[in-house]
Design an enzyme around this catalytic site. Structure first.
Site, PDB file in Angstrom:
ATOM      1  N   ASP A   1     -12.414  -5.529  -4.781  1.00 60.40           N
ATOM      2  CA  ASP A   1     -12.717  -5.481  -6.121  1.00 60.40           C
ATOM      3  C   ASP A   1     -14.199  -6.065  -6.349  1.00 60.40           C
ATOM      4  OD1 ASP A   1      -9.976  -5.190  -7.418  1.00 60.40           O
ATOM      5  OD2 ASP A   1      -9.802  -6.375  -5.798  1.00 60.40           O
TER       6      ASP A   1
ATOM      7  N   ALA B   1     -10.470  -1.569  -8.844  1.00 60.89           N
ATOM      8  CA  ALA B   1     -11.838  -1.537  -9.187  1.00 60.89           C
ATOM      9  C   ALA B   1     -12.440  -0.271  -9.747  1.00 60.89           C
ATOM     10  CB  ALA B   1     -12.574  -1.748  -7.820  1.00 60.89           C
TER      11      ALA B   1
HETATM   12  O1  MRU Z   1      -5.148  -6.767  -9.502  1.00 65.71           O
HETATM   13  P1  MRU Z   1      -5.229  -4.909  -9.106  1.00 65.71           P
HETATM   14  O2  MRU Z   1      -4.208  -4.314  -8.816  1.00 65.71           O
HETATM   15  O3  MRU Z   1      -6.275  -4.544 -10.144  1.00 65.71           O
HETATM   16  O4  MRU Z   1      -6.169  -5.434  -7.933  1.00 65.71           O
HETATM   17  C1  MRU Z   1      -6.821  -4.218  -7.330  1.00 65.71           C
HETATM   18  C2  MRU Z   1      -6.374  -3.932  -5.898  1.00 65.71           C
HETATM   19  O5  MRU Z   1      -5.683  -3.073  -6.070  1.00 65.71           O
HETATM   20  C3  MRU Z   1      -6.965  -4.343  -4.808  1.00 65.71           C
HETATM   21  O6  MRU Z   1      -7.442  -5.718  -4.700  1.00 65.71           O
HETATM   22  C4  MRU Z   1      -7.469  -3.510  -4.178  1.00 65.71           C
HETATM   23  O7  MRU Z   1      -7.310  -3.866  -2.725  1.00 65.71           O
HETATM   24  C5  MRU Z   1      -9.085  -3.268  -4.214  1.00 65.71           C
HETATM   25  S1  MRU Z   1      -9.359  -2.516  -5.629  1.00 65.71           S
HETATM   26  C6  MRU Z   1      -9.844  -1.119  -5.228  1.00 65.71           C
END
Ligand code: MRU
Length: 368
Positions: free
Chosen positions: A250, A56
């Site tokens: 996210d 995020a």
């Molecule tokens: O698909 P991604 O790798 O962008 O997903 C995000 C993540 O790594 C996770 O969902 C995470 O736990 C939250 S983002 C800080």
């Protein structure tokens, strides 16, 4: 954070030419550290969509710099054409990944900041604002670390200094932000405070961000960890091997619903059933102040090939290779995120402090 003994961020302007933004291309981790130069809006859109950068906070910071590059490239003789170019860039970027709210948040913030200045001042303003987004992201995470530290400290005291076992899912570490990470910031802070911590890291299929990225981060920063298959968490909790779960998010609605990497919801269910505290760590930029119900969250669906194929390092030839795991024509669904309802969440660890996952507590904390 530390890479090969040196402090490093996940995104930074080229010190010799700030018209180039540098990122760690995360597709090559953990076996290769490749730095990519981003120079055009298309470069940025591809980097976000194809997950050279992900997570995020980092998606938000990348979008901030992308809008700065859009300002550099936009025609500047006619204000109408300038605005049209920026709006198109904004739409292109926002369409790349739908679930992480930081993306739109950063793009909107950049557009808003540009309204305050003349066309002549736009370039300087855009660089300033993009840098502020990146710097703030690191500061938010640092502060999440301090608030989360209090929770881990309390568990450590209750256990009379014995090892605190933490379970985490996916990568909400510094690679998902500009620095420190969200879920990992309290872990780094606890280690620094001399608290004995150990982390169970979910591999996190199908892209394996836990196995590839969280493990790599922990290796470089001396955090004791054990990788576990995604379906192991419930068993560990039944065996009383997990003291606390900390995950990232996210997008978190102001009503306390948490969108996070697919599989998070199942961890929260297991934690509830076993009385294990389940915390979600997030900066203020990850709150969605508009959407109220989980139905309103767009869950990204990715290509089925991510589920069907495994990509890994072939040690015999020293390069990455991709192998098919399934029957050639197998159909695969690939939902990237799920939503955890507030009743399964013990608390939100934010840059402003810890609060319950409900509208009243969240609004109170953020004065909204
Ligand atoms: O698909 P991604 O790798 O962008 O997903 C995000 C993540 O790594 C996770 O969902 C995470 O736990 C939250 S983002 C800080």
């Amino acid at each position: 954070m530390i890479v090969n003994g040196k402090t490093c961020r996940t995104i930074w302007p080229d010190p010799d030419n700030n018209e180039i933004i540098k990122i760690i291309d995360q597709r090559w981790l953990p076996h290769k550290i490749i730095i990519e130069d981003l120079k055009t809006v298309d470069d940025f859109a591809t980097a976000i969509k194809d997950m050279h950068v992900r997570g995020a906070g980092l998606i938000g910071a990348t979008a901030g710099y992308a809008m700065y590059i859009a300002v550099l490239k936009a025609p500047k003789t006619n204000p109408g054409e300038f605005t049209e170019y920026l709006n198109n860039a904004a739409q292109q970027l926002i369409a790349t990944r739908p679930t992480a709210v930081n993306l739109k948040w950063a793009v909107d913030r950049m557009l808003e900041s540009l309204k305050r200045v003349s066309l002549k001042e736009a370039q300087e303003e855009a660089f300033k604002e993009a840098t502020a987004i990146a710097d703030e992201d690191a500061e938010f995470c640092k502060s999440i670390g301090q608030h989360g530290l209090d929770i881990i400290k309390k568990i450590s005291e209750e256990k009379k200094g014995k090892l605190v076992n933490i379970l985490t899912h996916c990568n909400a570490g510094w690679l998902a932000f500009v620095d420190y990470g969200s879920a990992t910031a309290p872990i780094y802070a606890a280690q620094e405070a001399g608290i004995a911590v150990h982390v169970y890291v979910d591999v996190t299929g199908p892209r394996n961000q836990g196995a590839r990225l969280t493990a790599w981060e922990f290796e470089h920063n001396n955090i004791s960890y054990t990788l576990v298959a995604d379906n192991t968490g419930g068993h560990l909790m039944q065996k009383e091997l997990v003291d606390i779960v900390i995950v990232g998010t996210d997008r978190t609605l102001y009503t306390g619903y948490v969108a996070n990497k697919i599989g998070t919801y199942l961890k929260a269910l297991a934690a509830k059933d076993n009385n294990v505290p389940f915390y979600v760590a997030l900066p203020s930029s990850t709150f969605d102040w508009k959407r109220r119900t989980p139905k309103e969250i767009i869950i990204e669906e990715r290509g089925g090939e991510e589920v069907k194929y495994a990509r890994g390092w072939d040690e015999s030839v020293g390069k990455y290779t991709k192998v098919l795991l399934t029957p050639k024509n197998a159909k695969a669904a690939n939902y990237a995120f799920d939503v955890t309802p507030p009743y399964l969440i013990t608390g939100l660890i934010t840059d402003k402090g810890v609060c319950k996952p409900n509208e009243r507590a969240i609004r109170k904390l953020y004065n909204k």
